[in-house]
Design a protein around this motif. Structure first.
Motif, short mmCIF file in Angstrom:
data_model
loop_
_atom_site.label_atom_id
_atom_site.label_comp_id
_atom_site.label_asym_id
_atom_site.label_seq_id
_atom_site.Cartn_x
_atom_site.Cartn_y
_atom_site.Cartn_z
N LYS B 39 21.35 14.11 -17.87
CA LYS B 39 20.74 15.69 -17.93
C LYS B 39 21.62 16.50 -17.45
O LYS B 39 22.14 16.15 -16.19
CB LYS B 39 19.35 15.63 -16.88
CG LYS B 39 18.80 16.95 -16.77
CD LYS B 39 18.11 17.17 -18.18
CE LYS B 39 17.43 18.45 -18.44
NZ LYS B 39 16.76 18.81 -19.71
N ALA B 51 22.75 16.96 -13.55
CA ALA B 51 21.76 16.42 -12.48
C ALA B 51 21.75 14.98 -12.36
O ALA B 51 21.98 14.46 -11.35
CB ALA B 51 20.58 16.58 -13.17
N ILE B 52 21.70 14.07 -13.57
CA ILE B 52 21.95 12.87 -13.23
C ILE B 52 22.98 12.31 -14.68
O ILE B 52 23.00 13.04 -15.87
CB ILE B 52 20.75 11.87 -13.41
CG1 ILE B 52 19.98 12.51 -14.73
CG2 ILE B 52 19.97 12.12 -12.20
CD1 ILE B 52 18.66 11.70 -14.91
N GLY B 78 19.35 13.43 -7.59
CA GLY B 78 18.60 13.33 -8.81
C GLY B 78 17.44 12.34 -8.82
O GLY B 78 16.68 11.84 -9.76
N THR B 81 14.66 14.20 -10.42
CA THR B 81 14.83 14.23 -12.02
C THR B 81 14.31 12.96 -12.44
O THR B 81 13.59 13.18 -13.55
CB THR B 81 16.22 14.71 -12.02
OG1 THR B 81 16.66 15.70 -11.19
CG2 THR B 81 16.61 14.72 -13.63
N GLN B 92 13.31 19.09 -16.21
CA GLN B 92 14.15 17.91 -16.16
C GLN B 92 14.03 17.15 -17.49
O GLN B 92 14.83 16.41 -18.03
CB GLN B 92 13.58 16.89 -15.00
CG GLN B 92 13.85 17.65 -13.61
CD GLN B 92 13.04 18.57 -13.20
OE1 GLN B 92 12.09 19.21 -13.71
NE2 GLN B 92 13.16 19.13 -12.07
N THR B 248 25.40 10.95 -5.31
CA THR B 248 25.52 12.12 -5.61
C THR B 248 26.59 12.53 -6.93
O THR B 248 27.48 11.66 -6.68
CB THR B 248 25.27 13.25 -4.68
OG1 THR B 248 26.40 13.01 -3.57
CG2 THR B 248 23.97 13.46 -3.85
N GLY B 251 24.55 12.51 -10.26
CA GLY B 251 23.49 11.68 -9.83
C GLY B 251 23.33 10.49 -10.48
O GLY B 251 23.65 10.61 -11.67
#
Lengths: 318, 298
Positions: B39, B51-52, B78, B81, B92, B248, B251
């Motif tokens: 994402k 985010a991830i 995340g 998420t 998300q 992190t 993520g």
């Protein structure tokens, strides 16, 4: 930031150095942004009223029959006694109660129409971005137009009767009702919508079961404040008029002005804010009772309705 | 520490109790499956934020049992998420790349088959406890009498008193009671997947232990798959059959660890030596992952 707070904590507990002792007495009488006891609050409010009356009394004082010896001429400002002597005349000959009711009826009709149109449309505008963008120019126009300038226009559109006054109030207030309602719905945190979605609610159900009810306290609060605004506008519509007497508090002021009487005008000016204030307090009570979770009321009406609807199964706890 | 841990990797530390092994797949579709999910917000602009990245994992669908997977990791790794993607909640969802599958079907949006309990209190303030619990049934069009009977049953199951509490409003409840209502409101819909985003994060420690017991008891009853986010290593170890450790920037899932099931109530289990050892090991692992993530060049 953290350092500051860490330092501030022990400093507050440590004894103050000599010569810097707090003016405890002064702080007790006038705490910054603090609460005042009811008695003290009443005392100060009463002092204000007494002060205004005293100033009024002094500047209009003088021996009877020698008006030219007063500081302010009676043609500008009648004395306190003269004004209050006019009370029976204002209530009797000038039909103060009837005129107040006529004015209230107009506000209720005009503002009620604004609510009927503005609240549902505002909720929809908040939920549907396209509708919101579509209405945005009308909102800008409606909120910024000089209201007094609308009056001649409403005479052309709606004639000179009751209908014109109601429609004037509607036009003057509907944009505010609509945009305040939309703002209240947009203020409902997204997590409630997310929760409803994971519980299987449809879009329409989210509007009617979640966003509408959760925004209701804020909407009611806005409507209460806007009602005060509408009450001010109606005076304008009643002061500017064609033709014969149409009743209402504004008309009462108008008539007194043309006859050169100051006392009724002053009395009406005192009475209007008192009526407005009483209505505001009544609406506030209704608001806090309807939404106890938001405004801390007793919740008598919701409980009573629940008791009526569910009968024995829930107990009515006043 | 790149990408996700492979499936079925019993990366289990030498715990005192043997960690269970996944049963062989019997052809049932996985309860939850992430396939290379990435994402990225504002991709291609100067405000791009990942985010991830490339998250893949599988949570099997154990027949008549389900399991609890806990997600541990620092802020911004995340976790939420991942959970909100399973729920199908924007922004998300949808993923920039990859796909999310629940019980063999690709997620296309939110639905009541995946119930969610949030950390922030989300009780509908204008509804009574009963009105909150029956909200989902009301949306489904279940007749009033039936949904209220079912609602009262669930109010009792989460440890509230249907006679005394059903007519109360959320503002008259404590934090723990509010979360009980939130759990009842979700479980009354019998979801196959229950998503919990730090539901006990705002509760005091004693209430938290009570709620953990309640969750384990109800989970055995409803036999659902639970995905549970927490910041507490103890909670992750106690509740989790499987712990996903996340890291992190970007993520990602750094480790997947099988846990022995705790069979004692929270207060008893969490003072046993094996439990402490498990917690310490996981804690060490977490610190190692965080140290690796903060190393220059990573």
């Amino acid at each position: 930031m953290t350092e500051q707070t860490e330092k501030a904590v022990p400093a507050a507990e440590a004894p103050l150095p000599r010569g810097e002792e707090p003016a405890a007495e002064g702080h007790r009488i006038a705490p910054l942004r603090g609460e005042l006891s009811n008695t003290a609050a009443f005392f100060w409010g009463f002092t204000c009223i007494a002060g205004v009356l005293a100033v009024w009394f002094v500047i209009t004082a003088g021996p009877p029959g020698e008006a030219e010896k007063r500081m302010v001429s009676p043609t500008t400002l009648p004395s306190v006694a003269e004004t209050f002597q006019a009370i029976p005349r204002v209530f009797g000959e000038r039909k103060l109660v009837t005129n107040t009711l006529v004015t209230l009826k107009r506000v209720c009709l005009g503002f009620g129409l604004s609510c009927i149109v503005g609240v549902p449309l505002g909720i929809l505008a908040a939920c549907l971005p396209a509708l919101r963008a579509f209405l945005a120019p009308l909102m800008v126009f409606g909120r910024n137009i000089p209201v007094a300038a609308l009056i001649p226009l409403t005479f052309f559109f709606f004639g000179i009767g009751e209908f014109q006054k109601v429609m004037f109030l509607f036009i003057a207030s509907v944009a505010f009702v609509l945009s305040d309602t939309a703002a209240a719905v947009l203020d409902v945190p997204q997590r409630y919508v997310d929760t409803a979605l994971t519980l299987g609610a449809s879009r329409w159900q989210i509007i009617t079961k979640v966003l509408g009810p959760l925004a209701a306290p804020s909407i009611f609060n806005s409507l209460r404040l806007l009602f005060g605004l509408a009450f001010g506008y109606v005076m304008l519509a009643e002061l500017v008029k064609f033709g014969s007497a149409s009743g209402g508090l504004g008309d009462l002021i108008n008539m007194s002005q043309r006859r050169g009487e100051r006392e009724p005008i002053l009395l009406v000016l005192v009475i209007i804010p008192m009526v407005a204030w009483a209505i505001d307090r009544a609406l506030w009570w209704l608001q806090s009772d309807l939404f106890p979770y938001r405004y801390g009321g007793a919740g008598l009406i919701p409980r009573f309705c629940g008791w009526l609807l569910h009968g024995r199964r829930t107990e009515f706890r006043p | 520490m790149t990408g996700a841990a492979p499936d079925n990797s019993p990366e289990s530390p030498g715990s005192v109790r043997p960690a269970p092994v996944d049963p062989p797949g019997d052809g049932r579709p996985a309860a939850v499956e992430f396939r290379g999910v990435t994402k990225i917000y504002n991709e291609g602009t100067s405000r791009e934020a990942v985010a991830i990245r490339d998250v893949s994992f599988t949570i099997p669908d154990l027949p008549d049992k389900g399991e609890i997977s806990t997600f541990l990791g620092p802020s911004g790794c995340g976790k939420s998420t991942v959970l909100r993607m399973v729920a199908g909640l924007e922004p998300q969802f949808p993923p920039t790349r990859g796909s999310v599958h629940v019980l063999g079907r690709e997620v296309v949006g939110p639905g009541s088959d995946r119930g969610m309990v949030f950390q922030d209190y989300t009780s509908f303030d204008n509804r009574t406890v009963l009105g909150n619990v029956t909200f989902g049934l009301e949306c489904r069009g279940v007749p009033k009498r039936r949904r209220e009977a079912e609602g009262r049953e669930w109010i009792a199951r989460v440890g509230l008193d249907p006679r005394r509490d059903a007519a109360k409003y959320p503002h008259e409840l404590s934090g723990g009671m509010r979360q009980r209502v939130a759990i009842a409101r979700t479980l009354v819909l019998r979801p196959r997947i229950i998503l919990m985003d730090e539901p006990f994060g705002a509760l005091d420690p004693a209430t938290r232990l009570d709620m953990q017991d309640l969750l384990v008891r109800l989970w055995r009853e409803v036999e659902a798959t639970v995905m549970f986010i927490t910041h507490s290593v103890e909670e992750a170890v106690y509740l989790g059959d499987r712990v996903f450790v996340m890291a992190t920037t970007p993520g990602r899932i750094a480790a997947e660890i099988r846990m022995p099931a705790a069979d004692a109530p929270a207060r008893e289990a969490q003072v046993e030596p094996w439990f402490h050892e498990q917690v310490n090991q996981l804690q060490a692992q977490l610190e190692a992952i965080e140290a690796a993530a903060s190393r220059p060049g990573n």
